[in-house]
Design an enzyme around this catalytic site. Structure first.
Site, short mmCIF file in Angstrom:
data_model
loop_
_atom_site.label_atom_id
_atom_site.label_comp_id
_atom_site.label_asym_id
_atom_site.label_seq_id
_atom_site.Cartn_x
_atom_site.Cartn_y
_atom_site.Cartn_z
N GLY A 278 -1.37 -1.58 -1.41
CA GLY A 278 -0.13 -1.76 -2.16
C GLY A 278 1.07 -1.13 -1.47
CD GLN B 120 -0.59 1.45 -11.85
OE1 GLN B 120 -1.41 1.24 -12.75
NE2 GLN B 120 -0.81 2.33 -10.89
CB SER C 79 -3.22 -2.51 -4.67
OG SER C 79 -4.28 -1.65 -4.37
CB ALA C 80 -8.38 -4.80 -3.92
CG HIS C 81 -7.29 1.12 -5.03
ND1 HIS C 81 -7.18 2.30 -5.71
CD2 HIS C 81 -6.12 0.92 -4.41
CE1 HIS C 81 -5.98 2.81 -5.49
NE2 HIS C 81 -5.32 2.00 -4.70
CB THR D 285 -9.92 -7.11 13.07
OG1 THR D 285 -9.84 -7.22 14.49
CG2 THR D 285 -11.21 -7.77 12.60
CB CYS E 94 1.10 9.16 -4.93
SG CYS E 94 0.35 7.59 -5.19
#
Lengths: 391, 386
Positions: free
Chosen positions: A71, A179, A199-201, A237, A325
Site C-alpha cells: 500500500g 483500509q 494492499s493484500a495484508h 520480478t 506505523c
C-alpha cells in the site's frame, strides 16, 4: 494463553484458502513469469487471473490493475508518479490532514521540490468539507488525494462526491483505499476514482503485495525502473505467490462483502455499546455511522494509552493506540489532533479493530477485562481522583 | 515425468525449510511488527532473525541491512537514494554496458534528470577494463555502479580492484548489484570496499517479493518511498515478515555448506561445458575461461546456425527449461545488450542460450540435458541446411 486479536487494521492473518492457493506457486509453479517457456507461462496466467479478481472487487478492468510491493508503494507511486507526469500542467495538490503517512510524507517530499500542497482540515468526525475542497481548487491543481476510510478512526469520506468534483474540474482523483477495501463497497467507475491504492495484508492476503488501480488513459511516471514487468510501469520480478494470494483474498472479499460488512457492524456496535455501558468518561472518535464496520476508536479520559495497551496485552488482548506505523512513537496521533482532541485525550485513545475471525466471545472477553483495567489505571491517576471527588 | 529446470538465474525453487517457516508467519505470527502487543513483538523477532542471518553472512552489522521488495527496488533505492542525498557533489556517474535493466534503466532515467553517464565497455569475456575506469573517473563523479556477477554470462567483475580505485575519490560512492553473486560466491561488501550492495531472495531459494540492501553505516541515502518510517526511514511500508524470515532461512540453509555448494555448482557447470564441447560442433562458451572469473551457476552457450529461441522451445518439449537471455528482457525482441557488449556477432547472439544451475540439479540431469540438446541442435541445423 489464547490471544484475542483486535488489531485487524494493522494487519490480518492469511486466510487458509488464500494460503492453499499460494502454496503451489512456491513449490511447483515457481517459474519467473517473464520466461517464455511453460513454467513461466503458468505463473503469467496465474497473475492475470489474480488481476481479474482484484479488478472485479473494485469494478475496474483487469488491465487497470498494477501490482506493487504494498500500500505504501502504491500511495507513493500514485502521488509522485502523477506529480512528475503532470508537472508541466500544474504544481498544486490537495489532500487532507488525516491521511496515512505514506500520502502525507509523499506530499511533504513534493513540497520540497516545487509543489504546493493544500491539507484540508476535517471536522470533529474526521470528515473533510466538500465546500473547502471546491474552494481550494485552482487552475494549477493536478491531483486530489483523499483517503477512502481513515485507518485510525474509521471515518469514510464522501468519495463519490469528491470524485464528482474532481471530474467536473478535470483533476485526477487518487484515494488510499487500503483500509476500505473488503470492508465497504468500492466502485471506481461509479465513484469517478482515477487511482486507488490497495494492499493484500489488510484483507487476509499476504504481506508484501499491493496494487495501484490506474484508470485507463491516465498519464503516470514509474517510480521504480528496470525490466518491462507490469507493462513497463513497475519493474521487478513479479511476486507470483503474493499476487496469487492477493487475487484469492480479493475473490473471497468480493463473495462475502455484504455479509462481512453486516457481521462486523453488528459486532462493532455491540463493542461500542458495551464500552459505553460499562465505562464512564469515554469518547467515540470518528463518525457514528459513516465508519468502517470493523473500527472502534475510543478515548478514555485520565488514561495513558500505552499503559492501557500493555495492560490489555497482559490479558492476551492485542489492540493499538493509533496506526501500527506510528504506535512505536510517543507523538500523539495527527488524526486525533486533527479532529480536535487535546494532546491529553489523544494520548488516552485505543483503537480496537475487528475482522472476520472475531467471535462474539472475544467481544465478551474484552468487555469483561477492559473495565477492570480502566478502573485500575484510573485509580492510579490523581486527576481522576480529583474529578470524582468533585462530583 | 522428468523435468529439468536449468533457469536458476531467472528464479529458483524455494527450499522446503523456507516455505515451512513462512507458513508459520502467514498463519500464526501474522502481526504487524510496528504493533506494540505480543503479536507485533513476535513479528519483530522474525525480522530480527532475517536481518541477523543476512548480516552474518555478509559480515556486516545488522544495522547496515535493510529490506526491500526485491533486487530491482534495491538497485533503485541504492542508486537514486545516494544521488538524491548527494545532489550537490557532482553530476557524473559511471556504470557498465552490461548491467541488469534495473540499473541501466535507472541510469537512463538519470540522464534525463541532468546526470552525465559513462557506460564502461567490456572485453570479449565480459570484464570491464580497470584502465578505462581510471580514465573515466573525475572529481565530480559521484557514483560507480558495477554488477558483481553478470546475469547472462556469469562474468565476475574485479570488484576489489574497482573499489580501491573508486576510494581514491572522496565524493564517489560504489554500488554493486550483487543479485546473481549473493549465495553463490563470497560476498563481503565491507571487506571489498563496497558502499551499497543489492541482494534478492528468489535467486537463492528464498521467496519472491523480498530483497535486501546493504548500506554502509558511514553513508546516508534518501528514501524513494515515504511513509511510516520502517527500515530506518529508507523503505517505508509494512514489513513483509514471512518473506523476510524466508530469506533469512534460505541464507541459513545455504551457508551451512557454502563451500560444498560452490563445488557442486562448479562440477555441474564444468561437466556441462565438457559434454557440450565433446558432443556438439560449432559452439562457443561465452564468458571467461578461467573458472575463478565466472560464477559457478551460469553458463552461456552460442550455437552457430541455430535460433536460441527455437532451441529453447525444442528443449521445452523434453521438459527442459533454459532461457535465451535474462528473464526480464526475454520478452523483448531486442538482442542481448550483454552479448552485444562482449562483441559477439549477431548470428551467434541469436543462437545463444543461458543454462543456469542450482543445488537441486544432478549430474544425471546434465547427461539427459546434453543428449536432448545434441539431438535438437542436429535436427534444427539439418532443417536450416535444407
Amino acid at each position: 494463553m489464547e490471544r484475542k486479536y483486535f488489531d485487524y487494521s494493522a494487519t490480518t492473518p492469511v486466510d487458509s484458502e488464500v494460503l492453499n492457493e499460494m502454496l503451489p506457486y512456491f513449490n511447483n509453479d515457481f517459474g519467473n513469469p517473464s520466461s517464455v517457456y511453460s513454467y513461466g507461462r503458468d505463473s503469467k496466467k496465474a497473475i492475470e487471473n489474480a488481476r481479474y479478481k482484484i479488478a472485479k472487487l473494485i469494478n475496474a478492468d483487469a488491465r487497470e490493475i498494477f501490482f506493487t510491493g504494498g500500500g505504501t508503494e502504491s500511495d507513493n507511486w500514485a502521488i509522485k508518479g502523477i506529480a512528475i507526469a503532470l508537472k508541466n500542467k500544474g504544481n498544486h495538490i490537495i489532500t487532507s490532514s488525516i491521511e496515512h503517512h505514506a500520502v502525507l510524507h509523499s506530499c511533504k517530499y513534493l513540497e520540497k521540490h516545487g509543489f504546493r500542497v493544500t491539507y484540508l482540515p476535517v471536522d470533529k468526525y474526521g470528515l473533510i468539507s466538500l465546500e473547502d475542497l471546491k474552494s481550494e481548487i485552482n487552475d494549477r491543481t493536478i491531483l486530489i488525494t483523499i483517503m477512502f476510510a481513515n485507518n485510525e478512526i474509521g471515518t469514510i469520506q464522501p468519495i463519490k462526491e469528491i470524485g464528482k468534483i474532481a471530474k467536473e474540474n478535470n483533476i485526477y482523483f487518487h484515494t488510499d483505499g487500503v483500509q476500505a477495501i473488503g470492508n465497504t463497497v468500492i466502485d471506481v467507475k461509479d465513484m469517478n476514482i482515477d487511482l486507488l491504492s490497495i494492499s493484500a495484508h489488510k484483507i487476509y492476503g499476504p504481506k508484501g503485495i499491493g496494487a495501484l488501480y490506474i484508470k485507463k488513459g491516465i498519464k503516470i511516471d514509474p517510480i521504480i525502473h528496470g525490466g518491462a514487468q507490469e507493462r513497463k510501469k513497475r519493474a521487478g520480478t513479479e511476486n507470483v505467490p503474493g499476487i496469487v494470494g492477493f487475487g484469492k483474498a480479493a475473490e473471497i472479499a468480493y463473495n462475502n462483502l455484504d455479509k462481512n460488512i453486516q457481521d462486523l457492524t453488528n459486532l462493532r456496535d455491540k463493542l461500542i455499546k458495551g464500552i459505553f455501558d460499562n465505562i464512564d468518561y469515554v469518547i467515540l472518535n470518528g463518525h457514528p455511522h459513516n465508519r468502517l464496520p470493523g473500527n472502534v476508536n475510543i478515548s478514555f479520559q485520565f488514561i495513558e494509552g500505552e499503559a492501557l495497551l500493555l495492560s490489555l496485552d497482559m490479558v492476551g488482548i492485542c489492540g493499538s493506540s493509533g496506526s501500527a506505523c506510528t504506535s512505536g512513537t510517543l507523538d500523539p496521533s495527527h488524526v486525533l489532533l486533527a479532529i480536535g482532541l487535546s494532546h491529553e485525550i489523544a494520548h488516552g485513545s485505543l483503537r480496537l479493530s475487528i475482522g472476520k475471525y472475531t467471535k462474539e466471545e472475544d467481544i465478551d472477553y474484552l468487555l469483561q477485562e477492559l473495565p477492570k483495567i480502566i478502573k485500575r489505571l484510573r485509580n492510579m491517576s490523581p486527576l481522576y481522583e480529583k474529578v470524582k471527588g468533585g462530583e | 515425468m522428468i523435468e529439468i529446470y536449468l533457469d536458476n538465474s531467472a528464479t529458483t525453487k524455494p527450499f522446503d525449510e523456507v516455505i515451512e517457516i513462512m507458513l508459520n508467519y502467514y498463519k500464526y505470527d501474522y502481526g504487524n511488527p510496528s504493533s506494540l502487543h505480543k503479536m507485533g513483538i513476535n513479528a519483530e523477532k522474525g525480522i530480527k532473525y532475517g536481518r541477523r542471518e543476512i548480516a552474518n553472512f555478509l559480515k556486516v552489522d545488522e544495522s547496515e541491512v535493510l529490506f526491500t521488495s526485491g533486487g530491482t527496488e534495491g538497485n533503485n533505492i541504492a542508486i537514486m537514494g545516494v544521488l538524491n542525498r548527494n545532489r550537490k557533489k557532482g553530476k557524473h556517474i559511471i556504470t557498465t554496458k552490461i548491467e541488469h535493466p534495473s540499473v541501466l534503466n535507472v541510469f537512463k532515467y538519470l540522464e534525463g534528470c541532468g546526470y552525465e553517464v559513462t557506460y564502461l565497455k567490456v572485453d570479449n569475456s565480459g570484464k570491464i577494463s580497470i584502465e578505462e575506469l581510471k580514465s573515466s573517473l573525475r572529481q565530480d563523479t559521484v557514483l560507480v555502479s558495477v554488477m558483481m556477477v553478470n546475469n547472462e554470462v556469469g562474468t565476475i567483475q574485479p570488484i576489489q580492484d574497482i573499489s580501491s580505485i573508486v576510494k581514491k575519490y572522496n565524493n564517489c560512492f560504489f554500488h554493486v548489484d550483487g543479485v546473481q553473486a549473493f549465495g553463490k560466491i563470497n560476498c563481503y561488501p565491507k571487506q571489498f570496499g563496497i558502499d551499497l550492495f543489492t541482494i534478492s531472495g528468489h535467486k537463492i531459494h528464498g521467496p519472491k517479493g523480498i530483497g535486501a540492501l546493504f548500506v554502509n553505516k558511514d553513508i546516508f541515502i534518501d528514501p524513494i518511498v515515504f511513509g511510516g518510517g520502517q527500515e530506518g526511514g529508507i523503505r517505508s511500508g509494512t514489513e513483509n515478515v514471512p518473506a523476510i524470515v524466508g530469506l533469512g532461512k534460505a541464507v541459513e540453509v545455504l551457508k551451512k555448506n557454502f563451500y560444498d555448494n560452490f563445488k557442486t555448482l562448479n562440477i555441474l557447470r564444468n561437466k556441462t561445458i565438457k559434454k557440450i564441447l565433446d558432443n556438439i560442433d560449432n559452439v562457443q562458451i561465452n564468458g571467461p575461461d578461467n573458472i575463478n572469473e565466472v560464477a559457478p551457476h551460469i553458463l552461456s552457450v552460442s550455437f552457430d546456425n541455430i535460433k536460441g529461441e527455437v532451441l529453447l522451445h525444442s528443449l521445452e518439449q523434453d521438459n527442459i527449461y533454459v532461457s535465451t537471455g535474462s528473464a526480464c528482457s526475454s520478452k523483448r525482441n531486442g538482442q542481448s545488450h550483454v552479448l552485444k557488449g562482449m562483441g559477439l556477432p549477431i548470428s551467434m547472439i541469436d543462437g545463444t542460450i543461458r543454462i543456469s544451475f542450482s543445488l537441486f540439479n544432478t549430474e544425471e540431469e546434465i547427461d539427459y540435458f546434453v543428449l536432448s540438446l545434441k539431438r535438437h541442435v542436429n535436427f534444427l541445423r539439418k532443417l536450416i541446411r535444407r
